[in-house]
Design a protein around this motif. Structure first.
Motif, PDB file in Angstrom:
ATOM      1  N   ARG A 145      19.968 -23.098 -54.065  1.00  0.00           N
ATOM      2  CA  ARG A 145      20.678 -23.968 -54.911  1.00  0.00           C
ATOM      3  C   ARG A 145      22.022 -23.124 -55.178  1.00  0.00           C
ATOM      4  N   HIS A 146      22.843 -23.821 -55.737  1.00  0.00           N
ATOM      5  CA  HIS A 146      24.137 -23.599 -56.172  1.00  0.00           C
ATOM      6  C   HIS A 146      24.778 -24.140 -57.651  1.00  0.00           C
ATOM      7  N   ILE A 147      25.624 -23.483 -58.279  1.00  0.00           N
ATOM      8  CA  ILE A 147      26.478 -24.129 -59.197  1.00  0.00           C
ATOM      9  C   ILE A 147      28.042 -24.129 -58.733  1.00  0.00           C
ATOM     10  N   LEU A 148      28.461 -25.428 -58.822  1.00  0.00           N
ATOM     11  CA  LEU A 148      29.866 -25.471 -58.174  1.00  0.00           C
ATOM     12  C   LEU A 148      30.785 -25.423 -59.484  1.00  0.00           C
ATOM     13  N   VAL A 149      31.876 -24.708 -59.465  1.00  0.00           N
ATOM     14  CA  VAL A 149      32.927 -25.006 -60.492  1.00  0.00           C
ATOM     15  C   VAL A 149      34.264 -24.737 -60.028  1.00  0.00           C
ATOM     16  N   GLN A 150      35.507 -24.924 -60.778  1.00  0.00           N
ATOM     17  CA  GLN A 150      36.625 -25.037 -60.392  1.00  0.00           C
ATOM     18  C   GLN A 150      37.365 -23.920 -60.285  1.00  0.00           C
ATOM     19  N   ASP A 151      37.086 -22.818 -60.725  1.00  0.00           N
ATOM     20  CA  ASP A 151      37.793 -21.499 -60.572  1.00  0.00           C
ATOM     21  C   ASP A 151      36.910 -20.271 -60.693  1.00  0.00           C
ATOM     22  N   GLN A 152      37.600 -19.010 -60.100  1.00  0.00           N
ATOM     23  CA  GLN A 152      36.653 -17.877 -60.013  1.00  0.00           C
ATOM     24  C   GLN A 152      36.167 -17.522 -61.389  1.00  0.00           C
ATOM     25  N   GLU A 153      37.257 -17.483 -62.314  1.00  0.00           N
ATOM     26  CA  GLU A 153      36.877 -16.940 -63.620  1.00  0.00           C
ATOM     27  C   GLU A 153      35.597 -17.683 -64.266  1.00  0.00           C
ATOM     28  N   THR A 154      35.344 -18.807 -63.998  1.00  0.00           N
ATOM     29  CA  THR A 154      34.330 -19.712 -64.534  1.00  0.00           C
ATOM     30  C   THR A 154      33.140 -19.407 -63.657  1.00  0.00           C
ATOM     31  N   ALA A 155      33.143 -19.175 -62.324  1.00  0.00           N
ATOM     32  CA  ALA A 155      32.119 -18.824 -61.467  1.00  0.00           C
ATOM     33  C   ALA A 155      31.521 -17.301 -61.965  1.00  0.00           C
ATOM     34  N   GLN A 156      32.578 -16.236 -62.298  1.00  0.00           N
ATOM     35  CA  GLN A 156      31.879 -15.234 -62.905  1.00  0.00           C
ATOM     36  C   GLN A 156      31.144 -15.267 -64.098  1.00  0.00           C
ATOM     37  N   ASN A 157      31.654 -16.095 -64.935  1.00  0.00           N
ATOM     38  CA  ASN A 157      30.978 -16.455 -66.002  1.00  0.00           C
ATOM     39  C   ASN A 157      29.498 -17.060 -66.001  1.00  0.00           C
ATOM     40  N   ALA A 181      24.338 -32.835 -59.496  1.00  0.00           N
ATOM     41  CA  ALA A 181      23.793 -31.783 -60.026  1.00  0.00           C
ATOM     42  C   ALA A 181      23.155 -32.292 -61.308  1.00  0.00           C
ATOM     43  N   GLN A 182      23.562 -33.050 -61.839  1.00  0.00           N
ATOM     44  CA  GLN A 182      22.746 -33.679 -62.961  1.00  0.00           C
ATOM     45  C   GLN A 182      21.211 -34.219 -62.686  1.00  0.00           C
ATOM     46  N   GLU A 183      21.030 -34.550 -61.373  1.00  0.00           N
ATOM     47  CA  GLU A 183      19.906 -35.040 -60.898  1.00  0.00           C
ATOM     48  C   GLU A 183      19.019 -33.916 -60.504  1.00  0.00           C
ATOM     49  N   THR A 184      19.761 -33.119 -59.667  1.00  0.00           N
ATOM     50  CA  THR A 184      19.061 -32.025 -58.790  1.00  0.00           C
ATOM     51  C   THR A 184      19.043 -30.486 -59.391  1.00  0.00           C
ATOM     52  N   GLY A 185      19.956 -30.473 -60.542  1.00  0.00           N
ATOM     53  CA  GLY A 185      19.987 -28.917 -60.986  1.00  0.00           C
ATOM     54  C   GLY A 185      20.609 -28.000 -59.907  1.00  0.00           C
ATOM     55  N   GLY A 186      21.513 -28.634 -58.930  1.00  0.00           N
ATOM     56  CA  GLY A 186      22.129 -27.874 -57.885  1.00  0.00           C
ATOM     57  C   GLY A 186      21.203 -27.401 -56.764  1.00  0.00           C
ATOM     58  N   GLU A 187      20.132 -28.130 -56.596  1.00  0.00           N
ATOM     59  CA  GLU A 187      19.313 -27.521 -55.549  1.00  0.00           C
ATOM     60  C   GLU A 187      19.745 -28.534 -54.399  1.00  0.00           C
ATOM     61  N   LEU A 188      19.587 -27.709 -53.061  1.00  0.00           N
ATOM     62  CA  LEU A 188      20.182 -28.274 -51.938  1.00  0.00           C
ATOM     63  C   LEU A 188      18.958 -28.362 -50.932  1.00  0.00           C
ATOM     64  N   GLY A 189      17.905 -28.109 -51.187  1.00  0.00           N
ATOM     65  CA  GLY A 189      16.693 -27.947 -50.032  1.00  0.00           C
ATOM     66  C   GLY A 189      17.078 -27.094 -48.956  1.00  0.00           C
ATOM     67  N   PHE A 190      16.378 -27.263 -47.921  1.00  0.00           N
ATOM     68  CA  PHE A 190      16.364 -26.404 -46.852  1.00  0.00           C
ATOM     69  C   PHE A 190      17.565 -27.054 -45.940  1.00  0.00           C
ATOM     70  N   PHE A 191      18.346 -25.856 -45.441  1.00  0.00           N
ATOM     71  CA  PHE A 191      19.445 -26.406 -44.423  1.00  0.00           C
ATOM     72  C   PHE A 191      19.663 -24.942 -43.460  1.00  0.00           C
ATOM     73  N   SER A 192      20.207 -25.513 -42.315  1.00  0.00           N
ATOM     74  CA  SER A 192      20.322 -24.556 -41.080  1.00  0.00           C
ATOM     75  C   SER A 192      21.813 -24.356 -40.924  1.00  0.00           C
ATOM     76  N   ALA A 193      21.877 -23.419 -39.862  1.00  0.00           N
ATOM     77  CA  ALA A 193      23.270 -22.936 -39.572  1.00  0.00           C
ATOM     78  C   ALA A 193      23.890 -24.332 -38.959  1.00  0.00           C
ATOM     79  N   GLY A 194      25.267 -24.429 -39.532  1.00  0.00           N
ATOM     80  CA  GLY A 194      26.202 -25.374 -39.061  1.00  0.00           C
ATOM     81  C   GLY A 194      26.081 -26.678 -40.004  1.00  0.00           C
ATOM     82  N   ASP A 195      25.321 -26.704 -40.881  1.00  0.00           N
ATOM     83  CA  ASP A 195      25.021 -27.779 -41.892  1.00  0.00           C
ATOM     84  C   ASP A 195      26.152 -27.674 -43.142  1.00  0.00           C
ATOM     85  N   MET A 196      26.625 -26.455 -43.616  1.00  0.00           N
ATOM     86  CA  MET A 196      27.460 -26.346 -44.486  1.00  0.00           C
ATOM     87  C   MET A 196      28.726 -25.953 -44.407  1.00  0.00           C
TER      88      MET A 196
END
Length: 307
Positions: A145-157, A181-196
């Motif tokens: 799962r992940h949280i996507l933001v616009q800049d590095q400072e926000t990501a550090q926070n 994200a509002q539905e999944t909470g950032g969850e991506l499920g399973f993925f393999s090499a080459g998908d992302m």
């Protein structure tokens, strides 16, 4: 791509008509109570509307075929793979129809694309170690799962809040710029090499479960990633997949910004001589570009010696 192939599907007709004798040129191809249309009239109309584009496609494909080979077996394998991805022949036919292709014109698309790929990756090198590493990654699937933001400072926070005990799902819903994200909470499920995205994938596959990553930059923004679990993936043997992996790695490494320059160089080397005056300027845009300066060999250092 679609525009080029639409032209390519018309090119065969244009070329065939160009070689007609006077008798053939006057042959009627359509007859109505309002009059006739001859092969010559059809050729002239097609030449006016799509002639230059069609000729560019034909010449490019001819030049590429002179140096590289794409077999019918390669195209067949690609078609069959896509049919599986789309869930069968019916769904694949629907996809082709929506894109404005028939299976024959789509085969032409794939052939031209593969010829260009082979030219693009010709000088790209991939090591055995890189191939082996990619294969090992393909044997693992990651649930993250992940949280996507616009800049590095926000990501550090975001990372700091998670390490201090913030709930990942709630923080993703609050701060992530990912629409889902509002539905999944950032969850991506399973993925393999080459998908992302490669940078995202490299970070995710190197993480241990339940560890928060450092901020990772991709073309989408900055990600904070957590791997929830991993599992083994079912893949073919290394020998069966080696060529495909090598090809994909070369394609990923290839400098696509050089594609236009490469095509221009090939056009110049082909010594194109257009016999039809109406199409005489077809390749001016390609051939008028300045050639890239050749790299000068580095001068060898010599030691001064006393005589």
């Amino acid at each position: 791509m679609k525009k080029w192939i639409a032209a390519a599907s018309l090119t065969l007709s244009v070329t065939a008509l160009a070689a007609c004798s006077d008798e053939e040129a006057s042959e009627v191809v359509v007859s109505t109570n309002a009059g006739d249309i001859t092969k010559e009239e059809l050729y002239q109309e097609m030449k006016t509307t799509v002639g230059e584009q069609a000729l560019q496609v034909m010449v490019l494909e001819q030049i590429l075929e002179d140096k590289y080979e794409v077999s019918d077996e390669e195209i067949d394998a690609e078609i069959e793979s896509m049919k599986e991805q789309y869930g069968g022949q019916e769904q694949f036919d629907m996809f082709l129809s929506q894109q404005g292709y028939t299976e024959d014109t789509f085969r032409d698309t794939l052939k031209l694309n593969k010829l260009q790929e082979k030219a693009l990756i010709e000088d790209v090198e991939v090591t055995e170690e890189e191939i082996q590493q990619e294969y090992e990654q393909m044997q693992k699937e990651v649930n993250a799962r992940h949280i996507l933001v616009q800049d590095q400072e926000t990501a550090q926070n975001v990372k700091q809040q998670l390490e201090e005990g913030a709930d990942f799902t709630e923080l993703a819903k609050e701060m992530s710029t990912e629409p889902a994200a509002q539905e999944t909470g950032g969850e991506l499920g399973f993925f393999s090499a080459g998908d992302m995205d490669p940078a995202f994938e490299e970070a995710a596959f190197s993480l241990e479960p339940n560890v928060i990553s450092e901020p990772v930059e991709t073309s989408f923004g900055w990600h904070v990633i957590e791997v929830l679990e991993t599992r083994e993936a079912e893949v073919d043997s290394f020998e069966e997949m080696k060529d495909e992996i090598e090809h994909d790695l070369k394609l990923a490494k290839a400098d696509r910004t050089q594609a236009s320059a490469m095509i221009q160089d090939m056009m110049r080397e082909a010594d194109i001589d257009i016999k039809d005056e109406d199409l005489a300027t077809t390749f001016d845009a390609f051939l008028s570009q300045p050639e890239a300066p050749a790299e000068e060999p580095a001068e060898e250092e010599t030691e001064d010696t006393e005589s």
